[in-house]
Design a protein around this motif. Structure first.
Motif, PDB file in Angstrom:
ATOM      1  N   PHE A  15      -9.717   0.056  -8.182  1.00  0.00           N
ATOM      2  CA  PHE A  15     -10.804  -0.335  -8.818  1.00  0.00           C
ATOM      3  C   PHE A  15     -12.156   0.204  -8.292  1.00  0.00           C
ATOM      4  CE2 PHE A  15     -13.429  -3.498 -11.209  1.00  0.00           C
ATOM      5  CZ  PHE A  15     -13.466  -3.067 -12.392  1.00  0.00           C
ATOM      6  N   TRP A  16     -12.407  -0.116  -7.150  1.00  0.00           N
ATOM      7  CA  TRP A  16     -13.568   0.032  -6.473  1.00  0.00           C
ATOM      8  C   TRP A  16     -13.865   1.437  -6.587  1.00  0.00           C
ATOM      9  CZ3 TRP A  16     -14.377   3.085  -1.945  1.00  0.00           C
ATOM     10  CH2 TRP A  16     -15.684   2.932  -1.394  1.00  0.00           C
ATOM     11  N   ALA A  17     -12.897   2.536  -6.028  1.00  0.00           N
ATOM     12  CA  ALA A  17     -13.054   3.975  -6.026  1.00  0.00           C
ATOM     13  C   ALA A  17     -13.448   4.482  -7.205  1.00  0.00           C
ATOM     14  CB  ALA A  17     -11.719   4.481  -5.525  1.00  0.00           C
ATOM     15  N   ILE A  18     -12.802   4.074  -8.256  1.00  0.00           N
ATOM     16  CA  ILE A  18     -13.101   4.760  -9.621  1.00  0.00           C
ATOM     17  C   ILE A  18     -14.458   4.505 -10.240  1.00  0.00           C
ATOM     18  CG2 ILE A  18     -10.949   5.316 -10.310  1.00  0.00           C
ATOM     19  CD1 ILE A  18     -10.963   2.995 -12.120  1.00  0.00           C
ATOM     20  N   ARG A  19     -15.286   3.470  -9.811  1.00  0.00           N
ATOM     21  CA  ARG A  19     -16.444   3.060 -10.103  1.00  0.00           C
ATOM     22  C   ARG A  19     -17.792   3.804  -9.175  1.00  0.00           C
ATOM     23  NH1 ARG A  19     -17.133  -2.713  -9.499  1.00  0.00           N
ATOM     24  NH2 ARG A  19     -15.529  -2.487  -8.044  1.00  0.00           N
ATOM     25  N   GLU A  64     -21.120  -1.692  -2.280  1.00  0.00           N
ATOM     26  CA  GLU A  64     -20.599  -2.636  -3.406  1.00  0.00           C
ATOM     27  C   GLU A  64     -19.570  -1.813  -4.359  1.00  0.00           C
ATOM     28  OE1 GLU A  64     -19.743  -5.961  -6.043  1.00  0.00           O
ATOM     29  OE2 GLU A  64     -20.491  -5.919  -4.084  1.00  0.00           O
ATOM     30  N   ILE A  65     -20.064  -0.581  -4.681  1.00  0.00           N
ATOM     31  CA  ILE A  65     -19.290   0.407  -5.333  1.00  0.00           C
ATOM     32  C   ILE A  65     -19.332   1.760  -4.566  1.00  0.00           C
ATOM     33  CG2 ILE A  65     -19.227  -0.378  -7.503  1.00  0.00           C
ATOM     34  CD1 ILE A  65     -21.184   1.605  -8.326  1.00  0.00           C
ATOM     35  N   PRO A  66     -18.640   2.963  -4.839  1.00  0.00           N
ATOM     36  CA  PRO A  66     -18.936   4.123  -3.842  1.00  0.00           C
ATOM     37  C   PRO A  66     -20.199   4.707  -4.001  1.00  0.00           C
ATOM     38  CG  PRO A  66     -16.628   4.016  -5.025  1.00  0.00           C
ATOM     39  CD  PRO A  66     -17.538   3.028  -5.412  1.00  0.00           C
ATOM     40  N   PHE A  67     -20.980   4.543  -5.025  1.00  0.00           N
ATOM     41  CA  PHE A  67     -22.246   5.117  -5.064  1.00  0.00           C
ATOM     42  C   PHE A  67     -23.220   4.385  -4.066  1.00  0.00           C
ATOM     43  CE2 PHE A  67     -26.618   4.963  -6.448  1.00  0.00           C
ATOM     44  CZ  PHE A  67     -26.854   6.199  -7.094  1.00  0.00           C
ATOM     45  N   PRO A  68     -23.636   5.089  -3.108  1.00  0.00           N
ATOM     46  CA  PRO A  68     -24.414   4.410  -1.833  1.00  0.00           C
ATOM     47  C   PRO A  68     -25.871   4.425  -1.894  1.00  0.00           C
ATOM     48  CG  PRO A  68     -23.918   6.580  -1.322  1.00  0.00           C
ATOM     49  CD  PRO A  68     -23.669   6.377  -2.984  1.00  0.00           C
ATOM     50  N   HIS A  69     -26.707   5.154  -3.173  1.00  0.00           N
ATOM     51  CA  HIS A  69     -27.904   5.309  -3.089  1.00  0.00           C
ATOM     52  C   HIS A  69     -28.803   4.200  -3.627  1.00  0.00           C
ATOM     53  CE1 HIS A  69     -26.479   9.361  -2.246  1.00  0.00           C
ATOM     54  NE2 HIS A  69     -25.725   9.147  -3.458  1.00  0.00           N
ATOM     55  N   ARG A  70     -29.131   3.313  -2.586  1.00  0.00           N
ATOM     56  CA  ARG A  70     -29.636   1.909  -2.992  1.00  0.00           C
ATOM     57  C   ARG A  70     -30.834   1.687  -2.349  1.00  0.00           C
ATOM     58  NH1 ARG A  70     -26.677   0.072  -7.560  1.00  0.00           N
ATOM     59  NH2 ARG A  70     -24.302   0.622  -7.172  1.00  0.00           N
ATOM     60  N   SER A  71     -31.000   0.508  -1.523  1.00  0.00           N
ATOM     61  CA  SER A  71     -32.471   0.262  -0.970  1.00  0.00           C
ATOM     62  C   SER A  71     -33.018   1.242   0.060  1.00  0.00           C
ATOM     63  CB  SER A  71     -32.346  -1.014  -0.187  1.00  0.00           C
ATOM     64  OG  SER A  71     -31.510  -1.036   0.794  1.00  0.00           O
ATOM     65  N   GLY A  72     -34.118   1.442   0.216  1.00  0.00           N
ATOM     66  CA  GLY A  72     -34.607   2.424   0.978  1.00  0.00           C
ATOM     67  C   GLY A  72     -35.074   3.823   0.234  1.00  0.00           C
ATOM     68  N   ARG A 122     -13.601   5.308   2.938  1.00  0.00           N
ATOM     69  CA  ARG A 122     -12.914   4.476   2.211  1.00  0.00           C
ATOM     70  C   ARG A 122     -12.224   5.294   1.035  1.00  0.00           C
ATOM     71  NH1 ARG A 122     -14.798  -1.291  -0.210  1.00  0.00           N
ATOM     72  NH2 ARG A 122     -12.926  -1.688  -1.374  1.00  0.00           N
ATOM     73  N   LEU A 123     -13.277   5.986   0.564  1.00  0.00           N
ATOM     74  CA  LEU A 123     -12.569   6.713  -0.679  1.00  0.00           C
ATOM     75  C   LEU A 123     -11.383   7.676  -0.220  1.00  0.00           C
ATOM     76  CD1 LEU A 123     -16.015   7.955  -2.492  1.00  0.00           C
ATOM     77  CD2 LEU A 123     -14.159   6.369  -3.349  1.00  0.00           C
ATOM     78  N   ALA A 124     -11.457   8.310   0.780  1.00  0.00           N
ATOM     79  CA  ALA A 124     -10.319   8.907   1.213  1.00  0.00           C
ATOM     80  C   ALA A 124      -9.263   8.160   1.535  1.00  0.00           C
ATOM     81  CB  ALA A 124     -10.713   9.974   2.347  1.00  0.00           C
ATOM     82  N   THR A 125      -9.389   7.028   2.227  1.00  0.00           N
ATOM     83  CA  THR A 125      -8.245   6.063   2.336  1.00  0.00           C
ATOM     84  C   THR A 125      -7.440   5.610   1.110  1.00  0.00           C
ATOM     85  OG1 THR A 125      -9.390   5.224   4.367  1.00  0.00           O
ATOM     86  CG2 THR A 125      -7.764   3.891   3.372  1.00  0.00           C
TER      87      THR A 125
END
Length: 534
Positions: free
Chosen positions: A222-226, A418-426, A506-509
């Motif tokens: 569920f984490w991976a597909i979001r 939180e989800i695979p999309f990593p582009h957050r703060s910064g 983690r996605l590959a796992t």
């Protein structure tokens, strides 16, 4: 002469054998579908082979980029347009039995055509018939099937409530299946985050043909597909999304400033404040070339496009305090409903029917297109912007754009894991580069592709580094591709860390757990960590 004739004969025999082999594969695959025992509705009515009169129209309907419509582009042996989940299950099982790849298409906006193109014998699952939407106003949730478009979702919500919305994209013809699984953002991003941030359940058919919801698939999948791309893990059937409150009145403006109107200085100030503004306010910049009214020469115009979740009386003091350089006045602003703001931002006229959101075809003429993306962590200096402007004056930039979308607000409050999309703060803002062209032929394509790659190279000193980040929904095969069906993790990391940063491992796992033999594969699919069978 004898050698040439021999070579020609070999080629003809080889091509004939390949065609016959592909035809046999298609026939065996289709027979497998017809014999699949668990379909309640006949699958024969939704299967299209190359001999079917409707094959071309079914394939072409959702192709929004002419780069992938030519006769030289590989075509699917079979197209399946499921009416029910069992049709998807049958397609997955029969594809594995007969050595066919699967490509899944929900809206057809994949920037590189990956959802309907493959070099291997393949089947397209086109989800166009699975687009039901169920809105639950009291619970503030909705179930949306993966074949529904963003516009259909917005329209469905507005029919039930004028004060609920959903934070997804601007283009209404994008399919929710791929859009949400890659992240999905629009003018509600600073207030509510991404579309994927607001998913609370999902349905997916896995490699074994099982229909799984959140509980059955487990939290890792569920984490991976979001945000990690659903096509690497199975076929997304539906999303359960959390609807968000919107005011009955929102305010829009679109203010253009050209280079001779101090656009460079205004953009500089925008970079300093855009991510710090009230989270109810999103102002993005769309850069394009136009003819100057004053000099009658080419110039660059920066369109400051905005949606504010509130009335104009609240917006004007906010702008005067935080961004007076733009010079916004009341006459620039339009108060409307949230759903109408989505129509106008998509290019509809204000007097057009709201039902236009249900139109699955493009508002403009379909053309050739190439896109790329970047993230900016430090303001681009004026010298950097001034070096960009001449690139817009080149012939290939007639229908090009560079778009700046600001961060801040909710995007800074969510962890990059939180989800695979990593582009957050910064990140201060995201960049999308795009170029359209209408000329046919390889030469025209090469010229325009060369132009956008030159712009991308020019911007390298001013964008994120180690990695130079990219957004998955603006898929770009220039940044790296899988070698084959069993690409190593290290090889896939060349592009994977640009999309997913530290989340890629983690996605590959997860992929290794749910699809160890890498059945769901494409040029930029998540790799399995399992070694290839000999």
């Amino acid at each position: 002469m004898i050698r040439q004739r021999t070579y020609f004969t070999i080629v003809v025999i080889s091509l004939s054998f390949s065609f016959a082999s592909s035809s046999a594969d298609a026939e065996n695959f289709v027979q497998c579908l017809y014999n699949y025992p668990r379909t309640t509705t006949s699958i024969s009515n939704v299967v299209y082979t190359k001999t079917n009169r409707s094959y071309s129209s079914k394939l072409d309907f959702s192709i929004h980029n002419l780069r992938f419509k030519s006769n030289t582009i590989p075509k699917p042996l079979v197209i399946v347009t499921p009416l029910e989940v069992s049709h998807i299950q049958a397609t997955i099982i029969c594809s594995q039995r007969h050595g066919m790849q699967i490509r899944t298409r929900s809206g057809g906006h994949d920037y590189e055509g990956v959802s309907y193109v493959s070099k291997h014998p393949f089947v397209v699952i086109d989800l166009i018939n699975l687009r039901g939407i169920q809105v639950h106003v009291q619970k503030r949730t909705a179930w949306v099937q993966a074949g529904a478009t963003v516009g259909e979702l917005y329209h469905g919500i507005s029919k039930k409530s004028k004060t609920l919305g959903f934070p997804a994209g601007v283009c209404p013809t994008v399919g929710t299946g791929g859009h949400i699984s890659g992240g999905g953002y629009g003018f509600l991003m600073r207030k509510y985050g991404l579309a994927a941030d607001n998913v609370i359940d999902a349905q997916i058919v896995d490699v074994k043909g099982k229909l799984l919801d959140r509980k059955a698939m487990g939290e890792d999948l569920f984490w991976a597909i979001r945000g990690g791309g659903g096509a690497s893990f199975g076929v997304i059937v539906a999303w359960k999304v959390k609807l968000v409150p919107v005011p009955s009145t929102v305010t829009m403006f679109n203010v253009g400033r050209r280079l001779e109107e101090n656009a460079t200085e205004i953009i500089h100030k925008w970079q300093l404040v855009a991510n710090k503004l009230d989270e109810n306010l999103m102002i993005r910049i769309n850069l394009r070339r136009v003819n100057s009214c004053q000099t009658r020469r080419l110039t660059v115009q920066a369109d400051f496009e905005s949606v504010y979740l509130g009335g104009v009386d609240q917006l004007l003091p906010l702008m005067q305090k935080s961004f007076p350089e733009l010079g916004l006045v009341r006459e620039d602003c339009t108060e409307t409903s949230w759903v109408d703001s989505t129509r106008v931002r998509a290019g509809f006229r204000r007097d057009q029917s709201p039902d236009g959101l249900l139109n699955r075809t493009q508002l403009s003429v379909v053309s050739f297109f190439k896109g790329k993306s970047d993230y900016v962590r430090d303001p681009i200096p004026d010298v950097g912007l001034e070096g960009l402007w001449p690139l817009f004056f080149e012939d290939e930039a007639a229908d090009a754009f560079v778009q700046f979308t600001p961060y801040g607000g909710r995007m800074y409050q969510i962890s990059e894991s939180e989800i695979p999309f990593p582009h957050r703060s910064g990140n201060i803002f995201q960049i999308q580069y795009g170029v359209y062209w209408h000329e046919q032929g390889k030469v025209a394509s090469q010229k325009h592709m060369k132009w956008i790659r030159k712009v991308y190279k020019y911007m390298e000193p001013y964008v994120s580094k180690s990695p130079r980040a990219a957004y998955m929904n603006y898929r770009d095969l220039d940044i790296g591709m899988n070698n084959n069906d069993h690409t190593s993790y290290d090889q896939a990391s060349i592009w994977g860390v640009k999309y997913f940063n530290n989340n890629f491992k983690r996605l590959a796992t997860v992929k290794t757990k749910v699809d160890p033999q890498n059945f769901f594969t494409n040029e930029q699919s998540i790799p399995s960590l399992c070694k290839r069978r000999k």
